[in-house]
Design a protein around this motif. Structure first.
Motif, PDB file in Angstrom:
ATOM      1  N   GLY A 130       0.653  -1.350   0.172  1.00  0.00           N
ATOM      2  CA  GLY A 130      -0.106   0.142  -0.070  1.00  0.00           C
ATOM      3  C   GLY A 130       0.807   1.263   0.014  1.00  0.00           C
ATOM      4  N   THR A 131       1.850   1.415   0.896  1.00  0.00           N
ATOM      5  CA  THR A 131       2.428   2.666   1.364  1.00  0.00           C
ATOM      6  C   THR A 131       3.887   2.362   0.665  1.00  0.00           C
ATOM      7  N   THR A 132       4.292   1.364   0.043  1.00  0.00           N
ATOM      8  CA  THR A 132       5.614   1.346  -0.376  1.00  0.00           C
ATOM      9  C   THR A 132       5.537   1.182  -1.981  1.00  0.00           C
ATOM     10  N   TYR A 133       4.620   1.070  -2.573  1.00  0.00           N
ATOM     11  CA  TYR A 133       4.399   0.859  -3.952  1.00  0.00           C
ATOM     12  C   TYR A 133       5.208   1.899  -4.730  1.00  0.00           C
ATOM     13  N   GLU A 134       5.173   3.315  -4.396  1.00  0.00           N
ATOM     14  CA  GLU A 134       5.889   4.155  -5.054  1.00  0.00           C
ATOM     15  C   GLU A 134       7.374   3.995  -4.923  1.00  0.00           C
ATOM     16  N   ALA A 135       7.831   3.872  -3.812  1.00  0.00           N
ATOM     17  CA  ALA A 135       9.193   3.591  -3.448  1.00  0.00           C
ATOM     18  C   ALA A 135       9.926   2.609  -3.949  1.00  0.00           C
ATOM     19  N   TYR A 136       9.436   1.514  -3.872  1.00  0.00           N
ATOM     20  CA  TYR A 136       9.915  -0.145  -3.963  1.00  0.00           C
ATOM     21  C   TYR A 136       9.421  -0.567  -5.262  1.00  0.00           C
ATOM     22  N   THR A 137       8.068  -0.692  -5.593  1.00  0.00           N
ATOM     23  CA  THR A 137       7.448  -1.715  -6.396  1.00  0.00           C
ATOM     24  C   THR A 137       7.515  -1.263  -7.923  1.00  0.00           C
ATOM     25  N   LYS A 138       7.057   0.264  -7.905  1.00  0.00           N
ATOM     26  CA  LYS A 138       6.677   0.845  -9.319  1.00  0.00           C
ATOM     27  C   LYS A 138       8.117   0.632 -10.273  1.00  0.00           C
ATOM     28  N   GLY A 139       7.616  -0.161 -11.530  1.00  0.00           N
ATOM     29  CA  GLY A 139       8.677  -0.314 -12.281  1.00  0.00           C
ATOM     30  C   GLY A 139       9.651  -1.462 -11.938  1.00  0.00           C
ATOM     31  N   HIS A 140       9.434  -2.090 -11.121  1.00  0.00           N
ATOM     32  CA  HIS A 140      10.196  -3.184 -10.328  1.00  0.00           C
ATOM     33  C   HIS A 140       9.263  -4.523 -10.117  1.00  0.00           C
ATOM     34  N   GLY A 141       8.053  -4.377 -10.484  1.00  0.00           N
ATOM     35  CA  GLY A 141       7.135  -5.404  -9.830  1.00  0.00           C
ATOM     36  C   GLY A 141       7.157  -6.705 -10.750  1.00  0.00           C
ATOM     37  N   VAL A 142       6.884  -7.924  -9.833  1.00  0.00           N
ATOM     38  CA  VAL A 142       6.795  -9.152 -10.631  1.00  0.00           C
ATOM     39  C   VAL A 142       5.563  -9.820  -9.728  1.00  0.00           C
ATOM     40  N   ILE A 143       4.543 -10.162 -10.359  1.00  0.00           N
ATOM     41  CA  ILE A 143       3.433 -10.776 -10.054  1.00  0.00           C
ATOM     42  C   ILE A 143       2.690 -12.169 -10.771  1.00  0.00           C
ATOM     43  N   MET A 144       2.173 -13.012 -10.067  1.00  0.00           N
ATOM     44  CA  MET A 144       1.451 -13.874 -10.786  1.00  0.00           C
ATOM     45  C   MET A 144      -0.037 -13.850 -10.064  1.00  0.00           C
ATOM     46  N   LEU A 145      -1.014 -13.981 -10.876  1.00  0.00           N
ATOM     47  CA  LEU A 145      -2.427 -13.742 -10.479  1.00  0.00           C
ATOM     48  C   LEU A 145      -2.942 -15.208 -11.009  1.00  0.00           C
ATOM     49  N   ARG A 146      -4.238 -15.513 -10.228  1.00  0.00           N
ATOM     50  CA  ARG A 146      -4.860 -16.468 -10.468  1.00  0.00           C
ATOM     51  C   ARG A 146      -6.633 -16.503 -10.534  1.00  0.00           C
ATOM     52  N   GLN A 147      -6.913 -17.388 -11.211  1.00  0.00           N
ATOM     53  CA  GLN A 147      -8.451 -17.169 -11.403  1.00  0.00           C
ATOM     54  C   GLN A 147      -8.999 -17.168 -10.005  1.00  0.00           C
ATOM     55  N   PRO A 148      -9.607 -16.013  -9.553  1.00  0.00           N
ATOM     56  CA  PRO A 148      -9.987 -15.520  -8.216  1.00  0.00           C
ATOM     57  C   PRO A 148     -10.813 -16.684  -7.377  1.00  0.00           C
ATOM     58  N   GLU A 149     -11.820 -17.413  -7.881  1.00  0.00           N
ATOM     59  CA  GLU A 149     -12.574 -18.302  -7.370  1.00  0.00           C
ATOM     60  C   GLU A 149     -11.443 -19.792  -6.818  1.00  0.00           C
ATOM     61  N   GLN A 150     -10.752 -19.815  -8.021  1.00  0.00           N
ATOM     62  CA  GLN A 150      -9.987 -21.082  -7.876  1.00  0.00           C
ATOM     63  C   GLN A 150      -8.989 -20.761  -6.631  1.00  0.00           C
ATOM     64  N   ARG A 151      -8.458 -19.559  -6.567  1.00  0.00           N
ATOM     65  CA  ARG A 151      -7.537 -19.168  -5.477  1.00  0.00           C
ATOM     66  C   ARG A 151      -8.066 -19.101  -4.292  1.00  0.00           C
ATOM     67  N   LEU A 152      -9.179 -18.831  -4.105  1.00  0.00           N
ATOM     68  CA  LEU A 152      -9.920 -18.917  -3.029  1.00  0.00           C
ATOM     69  C   LEU A 152      -9.941 -20.382  -2.487  1.00  0.00           C
ATOM     70  N   LEU A 153     -10.628 -21.225  -3.385  1.00  0.00           N
ATOM     71  CA  LEU A 153     -10.578 -22.562  -2.718  1.00  0.00           C
ATOM     72  C   LEU A 153      -9.206 -23.272  -2.545  1.00  0.00           C
ATOM     73  N   SER A 154      -8.064 -23.002  -3.249  1.00  0.00           N
ATOM     74  CA  SER A 154      -7.128 -23.434  -2.933  1.00  0.00           C
ATOM     75  C   SER A 154      -6.384 -22.924  -1.626  1.00  0.00           C
TER      76      SER A 154
END
Length: 360
Positions: free
Chosen positions: A160-184
């Motif tokens: 939330g508050t660290t995005y600008e300082a550390y994440t923006k332009g450097h982020g790596v993320i995996m996302l998953r189909q939300p309902e499948q992620r919830l059940l997992s």
């Protein structure tokens, strides 16, 4: 130099009002965004992040916006000898629970990331922290990963508050189909369930999903100090993912904007093989067999790259209305990046052969 720029938070007045509306990339003044964010928890995190950056007294919103112009790394193939990998370091892995802890094996063996780690060093079991204790990224991968805003590489800290300082332009993320992620998550010891708040575990999958919906959005817009993610109530997990307060419409829009502008790599858990291929296309290096192994499967009998599918009828019709739009954006980004790098199942066959999942 073919370098492209984008603004911090390009939200339109129409986009703020509804979750399902596409995020506009038109530039607005920071004061306009703040006007929409009065009293909103997600924007409160955003505001305090701005304050931590030490804005100059007397600066106008327009000048502040100009100082926050950022490199959109996803659009930069290379510039001279400066590659995306070099520009993106240190990488900030935003690890949404149950999207793939196995990503650590790929990240740590990308070219130049961990020069002091053995080629054979691989996390091949559930002992995530033990692996990191054996190969501390700060020692084995100096300067390659963002660790200041995390307790350890691959934790589930919100940005939330660290995005600008550390994440923006450097982020790596995996996302998953939300309902499948919830059940997992539910079947993985009710991962991130806020037992500290309810004093008990969830009664069933539906109750778990009602609370954990919006996990990814919360992680992209809020902070929390996780003591211990997952596990029984006495471990008192307190994470952004499992925070009891649901996201707001503004929070969803901010999360979507951050995904668009701040992440050099967006992968999909359901498309793990192609995600591996894409990561190597962006960062270089040969694909490895360890890239395709699920080292921490919810079902230990399914420790391979094929993600098991859950019967979503257990959710009794519940739909994650917060992470759903974010996931749709992730699919669009993923498809665009595949096209940009000329990747497909056929084009990625050399990678699959290197990793041993396709015969020669």
């Amino acid at each position: 130099h073919a370098i492209f720029f984008g603004c911090l938070a390009c939200l339109t007045r129409a986009g703020i009002a509804g979750v399902s509306q596409p995020v506009s990339r038109s530039h607005i003044q920071l004061a306009d965004l703040e006007a929409f964010c009065q009293g909103d928890g997600d924007c409160a995190d955003w505001r305090s992040g701005r304050e931590r950056e030490g804005e100059q007294e007397g600066a106008t919103p327009t000048s502040l916006l100009q100082t926050r112009l950022s490199i959109s790394l996803r659009t930069v193939a290379s510039s001279g000898n400066v590659t995306i990998a070099a520009m993106a370091r240190p990488l900030d892995w935003v690890h949404v629970p149950k999207t793939g802890s196995s990503l650590i094996n790929i990240l740590m063996h990308l070219p130049g990331m961990c020069p002091f780690i053995s080629e054979t060093a691989t996390m091949d079991g559930p002992c995530f922290k033990e692996f990191l204790q054996s190969f501390p990224p700060g020692d084995f991968c100096p300067g390659s990963f963002q660790l200041q805003a995390h307790r350890f590489l691959g934790d589930h800290s919100g940005i939330g508050t660290t995005y600008e300082a550390y994440t923006k332009g450097h982020g790596v993320i995996m996302l998953r189909q939300p309902e499948q992620r919830l059940l997992s998550g539910y079947y993985y010891e009710q991962h991130s369930w806020p037992a500290w708040y309810y004093g008990r575990m969830a009664a069933n999958a539906r109750e778990y999903a009602e609370v954990l919906s919006g996990c990814a959005v919360r992680m992209l817009t809020r902070d929390a100090s996780p003591i211990q993610e997952g596990g029984p109530p006495d471990l008192a997990p307190r994470s952004a993912c499992g925070w009891p307060e649901p996201p707001t419409a503004v929070g969803v829009q901010i999360a979507r904007q951050r995904l668009q502008e701040g992440f050099v790599f967006v992968g999909l858990t359901e498309q793990w093989e192609l995600s591996v291929c894409l990561m190597h296309a962006i960062f270089g290096g040969e694909c490895r067999s360890s890239d395709f192994i699920d080292v921490r499967p919810t079902d230990p009998s399914s420790a391979n790259s094929s993600i098991m599918e859950y019967n979503i009828s257990e959710l009794q019709g519940l739909i994650d209305v917060y992470d759903g739009p974010l996931y749709e954006d992730a699919k669009d980004i993923f498809a665009t990046d595949l096209k940009r790098y000329g990747l497909s199942q056929v084009a990625c066959e050399p990678c699959f052969r290197q990793g041993g999942i396709l015969g020669s």
